[in-house]
Design an enzyme around this catalytic site. Structure first.
Site, mmCIF file in Angstrom:
data_model
loop_
_atom_site.group_PDB
_atom_site.id
_atom_site.type_symbol
_atom_site.label_atom_id
_atom_site.label_comp_id
_atom_site.label_asym_id
_atom_site.label_seq_id
_atom_site.Cartn_x
_atom_site.Cartn_y
_atom_site.Cartn_z
ATOM 1 N N PHE A 144 13.233 3.431 20.903
ATOM 2 C CA PHE A 144 12.898 4.699 19.932
ATOM 3 C C PHE A 144 13.174 6.076 20.453
ATOM 4 C CE2 PHE A 144 11.001 2.818 15.931
ATOM 5 C CZ PHE A 144 11.268 1.422 16.430
ATOM 6 N N GLY A 148 13.644 6.123 8.704
ATOM 7 C CA GLY A 148 13.288 6.023 7.137
ATOM 8 C C GLY A 148 12.662 4.312 7.113
ATOM 9 N N LEU A 155 5.459 -6.279 12.480
ATOM 10 C CA LEU A 155 6.638 -6.948 12.195
ATOM 11 C C LEU A 155 7.761 -5.901 11.978
ATOM 12 C CD1 LEU A 155 5.650 -9.581 9.769
ATOM 13 C CD2 LEU A 155 5.868 -9.907 12.247
ATOM 14 N N ASN A 163 2.451 3.006 14.375
ATOM 15 C CA ASN A 163 3.856 3.516 13.774
ATOM 16 C C ASN A 163 3.639 4.954 13.957
ATOM 17 O OD1 ASN A 163 4.383 1.009 13.132
ATOM 18 N ND2 ASN A 163 4.319 1.071 10.906
ATOM 19 N N LYS A 218 18.004 0.743 8.314
ATOM 20 C CA LYS A 218 18.463 0.255 9.834
ATOM 21 C C LYS A 218 19.196 -0.755 9.846
ATOM 22 C CE LYS A 218 14.606 -2.543 11.086
ATOM 23 N NZ LYS A 218 13.467 -2.756 12.006
ATOM 24 N N THR A 278 0.794 -1.100 -0.152
ATOM 25 C CA THR A 278 -0.164 -0.020 0.009
ATOM 26 C C THR A 278 0.849 1.093 0.036
ATOM 27 O OG1 THR A 278 -0.218 -0.356 2.514
ATOM 28 C CG2 THR A 278 -1.745 -1.157 1.225
ATOM 29 N N GLU A 323 11.587 -5.006 10.341
ATOM 30 C CA GLU A 323 12.304 -5.623 9.516
ATOM 31 C C GLU A 323 13.847 -6.009 10.447
ATOM 32 O OE1 GLU A 323 13.300 -3.840 5.844
ATOM 33 O OE2 GLU A 323 10.931 -3.297 5.654
ATOM 34 N N CYS A 341 7.902 1.748 6.203
ATOM 35 C CA CYS A 341 6.695 1.760 7.221
ATOM 36 C C CYS A 341 6.567 3.079 7.715
ATOM 37 C CB CYS A 341 6.917 0.811 8.029
ATOM 38 S SG CYS A 341 6.865 -0.944 7.107
HETATM 39 C C1 UGA Z 1 8.304 -0.479 11.960
HETATM 40 C C2 UGA Z 1 7.622 -0.710 13.251
HETATM 41 O O1 UGA Z 1 8.635 -0.554 14.124
HETATM 42 C C3 UGA Z 1 7.036 -2.053 13.318
HETATM 43 O O2 UGA Z 1 6.080 -2.323 14.393
HETATM 44 C C4 UGA Z 1 5.820 -2.227 12.215
HETATM 45 O O3 UGA Z 1 5.277 -3.206 12.204
HETATM 46 C C5 UGA Z 1 6.693 -2.125 10.738
HETATM 47 O O4 UGA Z 1 7.048 -0.639 10.827
HETATM 48 C C6 UGA Z 1 5.439 -2.053 9.855
HETATM 49 O O5 UGA Z 1 4.749 -1.361 9.569
HETATM 50 O O6 UGA Z 1 5.632 -3.083 8.847
HETATM 51 P P1 UGA Z 1 10.374 -1.105 10.772
HETATM 52 O O7 UGA Z 1 9.943 -0.441 9.455
HETATM 53 O O8 UGA Z 1 11.098 -2.509 10.422
HETATM 54 O O9 UGA Z 1 9.243 -1.270 11.540
HETATM 55 O O10 UGA Z 1 11.525 -0.134 11.268
HETATM 56 P P2 UGA Z 1 11.726 0.302 12.878
HETATM 57 O O11 UGA Z 1 12.402 -0.545 13.527
HETATM 58 O O12 UGA Z 1 10.522 1.117 13.331
HETATM 59 O O13 UGA Z 1 12.784 1.642 12.389
HETATM 60 C C7 UGA Z 1 12.420 2.666 11.752
HETATM 61 C C8 UGA Z 1 13.429 3.748 11.632
HETATM 62 O O14 UGA Z 1 13.300 4.611 12.740
HETATM 63 C C9 UGA Z 1 14.960 3.071 11.267
HETATM 64 O O15 UGA Z 1 15.074 4.239 10.162
HETATM 65 C C10 UGA Z 1 15.460 3.561 12.215
HETATM 66 O O16 UGA Z 1 16.982 3.703 12.171
HETATM 67 C C11 UGA Z 1 14.803 4.663 12.758
HETATM 68 N N1 UGA Z 1 15.133 4.953 14.625
HETATM 69 C C12 UGA Z 1 14.574 3.774 15.165
HETATM 70 C C13 UGA Z 1 15.389 5.921 14.831
HETATM 71 O O17 UGA Z 1 15.925 7.064 14.081
HETATM 72 N N2 UGA Z 1 15.669 6.122 16.447
HETATM 73 C C14 UGA Z 1 15.031 5.188 17.131
HETATM 74 O O18 UGA Z 1 15.145 5.432 18.524
HETATM 75 C C15 UGA Z 1 14.602 4.071 16.644
#
Ligand code: UGA
Length: 478
Positions: A273, A281, A154, A232, A344, A86, A156, A284
């Site tokens: 977080f 980035g 989930l 999210n 990430k 989506t 990644e 999601c």
């Molecule tokens: C995210 C959500 O965390 C999941 O719960 C959700 O299921 C998923 O989207 C989805 O919608 O499918 P994800 O996209 O795998 O998961 O990535 P995150 O772990 O959320 O990280 C997102 C971004 O935030 C990354 O670029 C990471 O580097 C950044 N980040 C994360 C920060 O800059 N600071 C933080 O403290 C944590």
């Protein structure tokens, strides 16, 4: 149960494979024929820990199969999980055309009644549209469709573990039969956490933390859809909040790591977080924030708070490029090494990765780039053939005027930083993920910049003075 999964991206592959792993009979389909033929040969097109091993073993044991015959796949399952993309439209709204196509496919090809489950992330009220499309396009009047929402949470890089050891399983349902069937589908996972079934999680056996006890939350379809976007978006808000704290720390001489550590000890806040840096980035968070803002807008609710979180996130790249410019003065013809490209750690995914925009800007200013990432180099090379990709992380440091850290891969902490120091033309680190210890780096002789931490002065008087070598560009001119 006999289950069909439509869409073999991250969500579909993890869902299909894990549902087969807990004992269901699963058929997966996708309209990308090449993807299906590689999956049939057991080749997983994405990097996701544990997925290839689980996929292979479940295919061998005939619980999991792949087909490009979508009609056949629709007919084979009692429950159909929709796991198609989506993506964001130009205006930020979620593009639901793939969901619409799947609805028409199911409506025309089903010969028996089905439970149709939205797994893809969709705005609230999509379930109502899905029900309408299924009934409008229904070919066999005796066939009944029930719709449910079962959002995925989930991450990644830990998606298999998250599926098999969830914090919560959300079931958005409108009737008892759908709830009963979904409970049956998730029974092995929910009960495994209570150690009541024979199912033993293979990820657990290979060393993941002990099973958590998952909460089952049964809601309406609208609530289930909203839970996903609200979760999210909240995570995005949290990251942007930490980034603003970091900016303030820089101004008042405080240390963001100390601040968020102490904040996170309050269980109402939590430490996760709150890592400041280049911002969020991936496929999601950025798109879900945008879609949630659009949903609020359409519903007459002013959610400017989320728009601001988005702006804060976009400004991270401006701030970082400004830090690079401040440190290097002129970017043109500088040799810059990059550690980390994925959005990430623990993934090869570069969609909406902050690294892409940083690279784009540096190339536009005439920098020469070398890059290293454990998993994401092939995908990045397809976008930026001008960048030199290195087999070893140490190679990016060779004759470099600066070294940037763009992904929080924990392995980067373990590198031999003295060796990196020796290889660089100028020992300058710009850490976009606050990954390294500023004091340790400064003691090694580096000029070290990150987000929201006091600037340490290098201590060359206690160490051999850094040998400042000419960058290769200057050497060539000479
Ligand atoms: C995210 C959500 O965390 C999941 O719960 C959700 O299921 C998923 O989207 C989805 O919608 O499918 P994800 O996209 O795998 O998961 O990535 P995150 O772990 O959320 O990280 C997102 C971004 O935030 C990354 O670029 C990471 O580097 C950044 N980040 C994360 C920060 O800059 N600071 C933080 O403290 C944590």
């Amino acid at each position: 149960m006999r289950i069909t999964v439509i869409g073999c991206g991250y969500v579909g592959l993890v869902t299909g494979t894990c549902l087969a792993e807990v004992g269901h009979q699963v058929v997966c389909t996708d309209n990308d024929r090449e993807r299906i033929s590689s999956l049939k040969a057991g080749v997983v097109p994405i990097y996701e820990p544990h997925l290839d091993a689980l996929l292979a073993s479940n295919m061998r044991e005939n619980r999991l199969s792949f087909t490009d015959d979508a009609a056949e796949a629709v007919r084979s399952g009692d429950a159909i999980f929709i796991c198609v993309g989506t993506p964001p439209k130009e205006n930020g709204e979620a593009d639901l055309s793939a969901i619409d196509n799947v609805a028409r496919l199911i409506a025309t090809e089903a010969h028996s009644s089905k439970l149709v489950i939205e797994k893809s992330t969709v705005p609230a009220q999509t379930g109502q549209q899905l029900k309408r499309a299924l009934s409008v396009y229904r070919r066999h009047p005796a066939v009944e469709f029930r719709v449910a929402s079962n959002p995925e949470f989930l991450r990644e890089g830990t998606a298999v573990e998250d599926f098999l050891h969830p914090d919560r399983v959300v079931l958005g349902v409108e009737d008892e039969k759908s709830e009963k069937e979904l409970r049956e589908i998730y029974h092995p996972i929910l009960e495994a956490t209570a150690e009541k079934t024979n199912f033993r999680c293979p990820v657990h056996l290979s060393g993941c933390p002990p099973a958590k006890s998952a909460q089952l939350v049964v809601t309406t379809i609208n609530s289930a859809e909203l839970i996903k976007h609200a979760s999210n978006s909240f995570l995005a808000l949290k990251i942007s909040y930490a980034n603003m704290i970091a900016d303030l720390c820089e101004k008042v001489g405080a240390d963001v790591q100390e601040v968020v550590h102490a904040m996170g000890l309050d269980p109402r806040i939590g430490r996760q977080f709150l890592n400041a840096g280049l911002g969020f980035g991936g496929f999601c968070l950025p798109k879900d924030v945008q879609a949630f803002v659009r949903l609020a807008e359409h519903s007459g609710v002013n959610f400017n708070m989320l728009r601001e979180a988005e702006h804060v996130n976009k400004r991270r790249i401006d701030l970082f490029t400004e830090k690079i410019r401040q440190a290097l003065w002129v970017i043109k013809d500088k040799q810059i090494g990059i550690l980390g490209l994925a959005f990430k750690a623990n993934t090869d995914d570069i969609r909406f990765a902050p690294s892409l925009e940083v690279i784009r800007r540096l190339l536009a200013e005439g920098a020469h780039l070398r890059a290293y990432d454990q998993e994401a180099m092939d995908k990045t090379a397809a976008i930026f053939p001008q960048v030199r990709f290195c087999r070893e992380p140490y190679d990016v440091a060779r004759d470099a005027d600066a070294l940037l850290i763009l992904t929080e891969w924990p392995e980067f902490r373990q590198l031999d930083w003295s060796l990196i120091y020796d290889k660089m033309s100028r020992p300058l680190i710009l850490d976009g993920r606050n990954l390294l210890n500023p004091q340790a780096m400064t003691q090694l002789g580096f000029e070290y910049h990150c987000f929201g931490r006091p600037q340490e002065k290098p201590l060359p008087q206690f160490l051999p003075a850094p040998v400042l070598r000419a960058s290769s560009a200057i050497a060539q001119q000479a």
